[in-house]
Write a protein that holds these residues in place. Structure first.
Motif, PDB file in Angstrom:
ATOM      1  N   SER A 100       1.298  -4.158  -6.625  1.00 30.32           N
ATOM      2  CA  SER A 100       0.314  -3.219  -6.103  1.00 30.32           C
ATOM      3  C   SER A 100      -0.823  -4.023  -5.484  1.00 30.32           C
ATOM      4  O   SER A 100      -1.428  -4.852  -6.148  1.00 30.32           O
ATOM      5  N   GLU A 101      -1.086  -3.786  -4.218  1.00 32.46           N
ATOM      6  CA  GLU A 101      -2.166  -4.519  -3.570  1.00 32.46           C
ATOM      7  C   GLU A 101      -3.526  -4.067  -4.105  1.00 32.46           C
ATOM      8  O   GLU A 101      -4.341  -4.875  -4.527  1.00 32.46           O
ATOM      9  N   ASN A 102      -3.779  -2.765  -4.100  1.00 37.23           N
ATOM     10  CA  ASN A 102      -5.088  -2.259  -4.527  1.00 37.23           C
ATOM     11  C   ASN A 102      -5.035  -1.049  -5.451  1.00 37.23           C
ATOM     12  O   ASN A 102      -6.002  -0.775  -6.165  1.00 37.23           O
ATOM     13  N   CYS A 103      -3.934  -0.310  -5.459  1.00 38.65           N
ATOM     14  CA  CYS A 103      -3.962   1.008  -6.103  1.00 38.65           C
ATOM     15  C   CYS A 103      -4.066   0.968  -7.623  1.00 38.65           C
ATOM     16  O   CYS A 103      -4.404   1.977  -8.244  1.00 38.65           O
ATOM     17  N   ASN A 132       0.861  -1.168   0.000  1.00 36.42           N
ATOM     18  CA  ASN A 132       0.000   0.000   0.000  1.00 36.42           C
ATOM     19  C   ASN A 132       0.905   1.228   0.000  1.00 36.42           C
ATOM     20  O   ASN A 132       1.595   1.490   0.991  1.00 36.42           O
ATOM     21  N   ASP A 169      -1.029  -5.104   8.479  1.00 35.47           N
ATOM     22  CA  ASP A 169      -1.355  -4.593   7.151  1.00 35.47           C
ATOM     23  C   ASP A 169      -2.182  -5.574   6.323  1.00 35.47           C
ATOM     24  O   ASP A 169      -2.652  -5.228   5.246  1.00 35.47           O
ATOM     25  N   ASP A 219      -1.078   7.467  -6.215  1.00 37.48           N
ATOM     26  CA  ASP A 219      -0.613   6.281  -5.491  1.00 37.48           C
ATOM     27  C   ASP A 219       0.219   5.360  -6.376  1.00 37.48           C
ATOM     28  O   ASP A 219       1.238   4.810  -5.927  1.00 37.48           O
ATOM     29  N   ASN A 239       1.307  -8.418   1.326  1.00 40.10           N
ATOM     30  CA  ASN A 239       1.659  -7.336   2.229  1.00 40.10           C
ATOM     31  C   ASN A 239       2.802  -7.759   3.151  1.00 40.10           C
ATOM     32  O   ASN A 239       3.420  -8.802   2.935  1.00 40.10           O
TER      33      ASN A 239
END
Length: 365
Positions: free
Chosen positions: A84-87, A61, A330, A104, A325
């Protein structure tokens, strides 16, 4: 299983539900399992990236990079690849039609460049994490095709030559092996997946393109994914690898994991363990207690996953292993479940856990 603990630090772990484990400077002769030291042959200066024969990644993140110094320091010390986890998901990177939010993703890419890390983009097309403007979009099939193509090529094009690889399509199948009736399937038909790969390849011909899926313990889905990737290969559509998510737990069958990975190896494509975390609380108990015995099993499972990957996947197909992560605090598992869990290699304050030492031995022995 016979377990003997050597470290005073470890003996303290079971005294508090969310305790931190072995600090980097503490003893690394942590424990034995059936007479074998998990940390045998590991010196105190070893890090994940220094011992692994392939890239070791973490899904991150970027907002934590600027807010938690230890998060950033741990990443730079231990890892040489980031996902990238979510961005990069559509609801975050294009929250409004044609309105791309790059802050991000740029931060993630710039951090990786400064830290000499590889970047893996996750994910271009997904049935979840869609912005409201997409779920309410009104248009014919041509308009939907243009929406999908424009999104893929805008994102991939911005990071051409910078993002090494992409999860082009994520989780397109149901557990029974049928195509998920996502908005993409409903509006564009079953072959939308192939076109996603074509559009991504056009935008950056040098990028490595992956299909990413959670197939562990789902044999019908596994069969469907294999059929998909082999069909894409047969048609000459650019696909370079398969992401095996591997959100597993301490009870997951290693025989089943080995079988799944072998079948992906047989495609000849790169194999990426793309989203590794291991639940310590597989029954989602609200009365979970962290014990030394559970930490031992957790460490052994991490060791065996690393060892499986090294032994089953040929070097030419080893894209790497990515942890989902960094520290337990996290983890998405902490955010989506009310029960206690400690699924990652690092504790809440980014100290090394027994799982870290199990994993590092699996990477080396």
């Amino acid at each position: 299983m016979i377990t003997t603990f050597f470290s005073i630090a470890l003996n303290l772990i079971s005294c508090s539900p969310r305790a931190d484990s072995v600090q980097p400077e503490d003893t690394i002769e942590v424990y034995t399992i059936s007479g074998t030291r998990i940390t045998a042959g590991i010196d105190s200066n070893s890090t994940l990236k220094s011992v692994a024969p392939f890239p070791i990644g973490a899904a991150i993140n970027p907002r934590l990079l600027s807010s938690i110094p230890l998060y950033k320091e741990t990443l730079q010390r231990e890892y040489n690849s980031v996902s990238s986890e979510n961005c990069f998901k559509m609801n975050q990177i294009q929250p409004k039609a044609g309105g791309f939010y790059w802050k991000d993703t740029d931060a993630l890419v710039n951090f990786a460049k400064e830290s000499n890390m590889r970047v893996h983009g996750h994910t271009l097309i997904y049935y979840k994490s869609l912005p409201e403007w997409v779920t309410s979009f009104q248009g014919d099939s041509l308009a939907w095709e243009n929406l999908m193509k424009t999104h893929i090529q805008t994102v991939v094009g911005r990071y051409k030559g910078v993002v090494t690889s992409w999860d082009v399509v994520n989780e397109a199948f149901e557990d029974d092996g049928t195509l998920r009736r996502s908005v993409w399937y409903e509006k564009l038909g079953a072959d939308y997946i192939a076109r996603c790969f074509q559009y991504a390849h056009q935008a950056d011909p040098r990028a490595l393109l992956f299909y990413n899926e959670n197939v562990v313990g789902k044999p019908k889905k596994l069969t469907a994914v294999l059929a998909l990737v082999n069909n894409l290969k047969k048609r000459g559509i650019a696909i370079h690898g398969i992401g095996v998510q591997m959100h597993i737990n301490i009870n997951t069958s290693e025989e089943a994991l080995t079988t799944d990975v072998r079948q992906f190896v047989n495609t000849g494509l790169l194999v990426h363990i793309s989203e590794l975390d291991i639940r310590m609380n597989p029954t989602y108990s609200t009365n979970f207690t962290l014990t030394n015995a559970l930490q031992t099993r957790h460490a052994l499972k991490y060791k065996n996953v690393a060892k499986l990957y090294r032994s089953v996947v040929p070097k030419s197909q080893q894209f790497g292993i990515t942890n989902w992560n960094v520290g337990d605090a996290d983890s998405w598992l902490r955010k989506t479940s009310p029960c206690e869990d400690y699924p990652l290699l690092f504790s809440d304050n980014y100290s090394r856990k027994p799982a870290y030492y199990g994993f590092i031995q699996g990477l080396t022995n």
